[in-house]
Design an enzyme around this catalytic site. Sequence first.
Site, PDB file in Angstrom:
ATOM      1  N   ASP A  10     109.414  34.825  46.521  1.00 22.77           N
ATOM      2  CA  ASP A  10     108.964  33.952  45.320  1.00 22.77           C
ATOM      3  C   ASP A  10     109.795  34.720  44.319  1.00 22.77           C
ATOM      4  OD1 ASP A  10     107.508  36.579  45.604  1.00 22.77           O
ATOM      5  OD2 ASP A  10     105.665  35.884  44.553  1.00 22.77           O
ATOM      6  N   HIS A 243     108.157  47.481  45.016  1.00 25.65           N
ATOM      7  CA  HIS A 243     107.446  46.744  46.007  1.00 25.65           C
ATOM      8  C   HIS A 243     108.472  45.850  46.977  1.00 25.65           C
ATOM      9  CE1 HIS A 243     103.788  47.531  43.800  1.00 25.65           C
ATOM     10  NE2 HIS A 243     104.235  46.648  42.518  1.00 25.65           N
TER      11      HIS A 243
HETATM   12  C1  BDR Z   1     104.075  41.817  44.852  1.00 27.65           C
HETATM   13  O1  BDR Z   1     103.802  40.803  43.981  1.00 27.65           O
HETATM   14  C2  BDR Z   1     104.890  40.248  43.071  1.00 27.65           C
HETATM   15  O2  BDR Z   1     104.615  40.242  41.937  1.00 27.65           O
HETATM   16  C3  BDR Z   1     105.964  41.031  43.788  1.00 27.65           C
HETATM   17  O3  BDR Z   1     107.026  40.069  43.860  1.00 27.65           O
HETATM   18  C4  BDR Z   1     105.509  41.583  44.842  1.00 27.65           C
HETATM   19  O4  BDR Z   1     105.960  40.920  45.919  1.00 27.65           O
HETATM   20  C5  BDR Z   1     103.550  43.174  44.473  1.00 27.65           C
HETATM   21  O5  BDR Z   1     102.299  43.223  44.355  1.00 27.65           O
HETATM   22 CA    CA Z   2     107.613  38.983  45.716  1.00 26.92          CA
END
Ligand code: BDR
Ligand code: CA
Length: 312
Positions: A10, A243
């Site tokens: 995403d 992340h």
């Molecule tokens: C996840 O949430 C999204 O905002 C980031 O892309 C990542 O996949 C982190 O909690």
């Molecule tokens: Ca993500």
Amino acid sequence: MPESILIDTDPGIDDFMAILFALKSPELDVLALTTVFGNHYIEITTRNALVTLELAGRDDIPVARGAYAPLVRAYHGPPTSVHGHDGLGDAGFTTEPESEAAHTRAAQFIVEAVMSRPGKITLVPLGPLTNIAMALKLEPRLVQATKRVVLMGGVAFAPGNVSPVAEANIHNDPEAAAVVLGANWDVVMVGLDVTTRVVMPPRYIGELGESGSIYGKLVARVVPHYQAYHSQAYGNDGALYTHDPSAIAYLIRPELFTTVRHPVRVDTWSGYGMGQIIVDRSSKWYPGVETTICADVDAAGVLELFRERITR
Ligand code: BDR
Ligand code: CA
């Protein structure tokens, strides 16, 4: 032989970083990107996936558009304070992509890809798990035919990032997460337990930008909005949690991570616990499927790996 992966994503600033990281890693063969709502509406995350591949010079890789909303809930719109109004940090990646998404939708695309090469393809979800759950509903044999699932999402033993107990990707579609984590396949959860320990300081990001590598420049350009968010939300002085790229690091160098295996459940009640991963540490209450949970990480090792690949 490189591991063949489908990235479900995403984009999203850290998705952008993770995709570049995967593309620069010879251990991985990125077969396709499938897109999902999350960091933005599906039209925007799909556009951003196409833009990312074009910027990376890899528009030969197909993109398949996926779910616009969770399985049973409403999507509440993009977290613009985190990823910017365009989902890519308002960094000026404004040219419309020349390439287009495939005609096949993500869930069907995943089914066709995996079933055409049973046992060979790894799924790498970096967003809400809606497409993966839909693919499982379309074709239950995916459970046996998928090599493994390595996902960024969830948190087992540390605090959440969208509630005291929940991580964003799971919270955005808890029912889908319950389907994916409840299936009897090999799932590795790369969650906040480790991703918030891999911290990119501003100096590190600056060095990526000055390394002379195009990918390094792209990373340095996309992150300032994300840095501002981290400063405001966590008082991090511009240092980033890593992340989505951490899931890619796990695929390449699993020895950088310490894992435990336990049965888990996802809280799908609409109360304070929504999206929480409930870990059965005694393996007594939910006998059966165990999830591999990343519990600790060699953070310096992950940062060095990311730097080496991005600036290569
Ligand atoms: C996840 O949430 C999204 O905002 C980031 O892309 C990542 O996949 C982190 O909690
Ligand atoms: Ca993500």
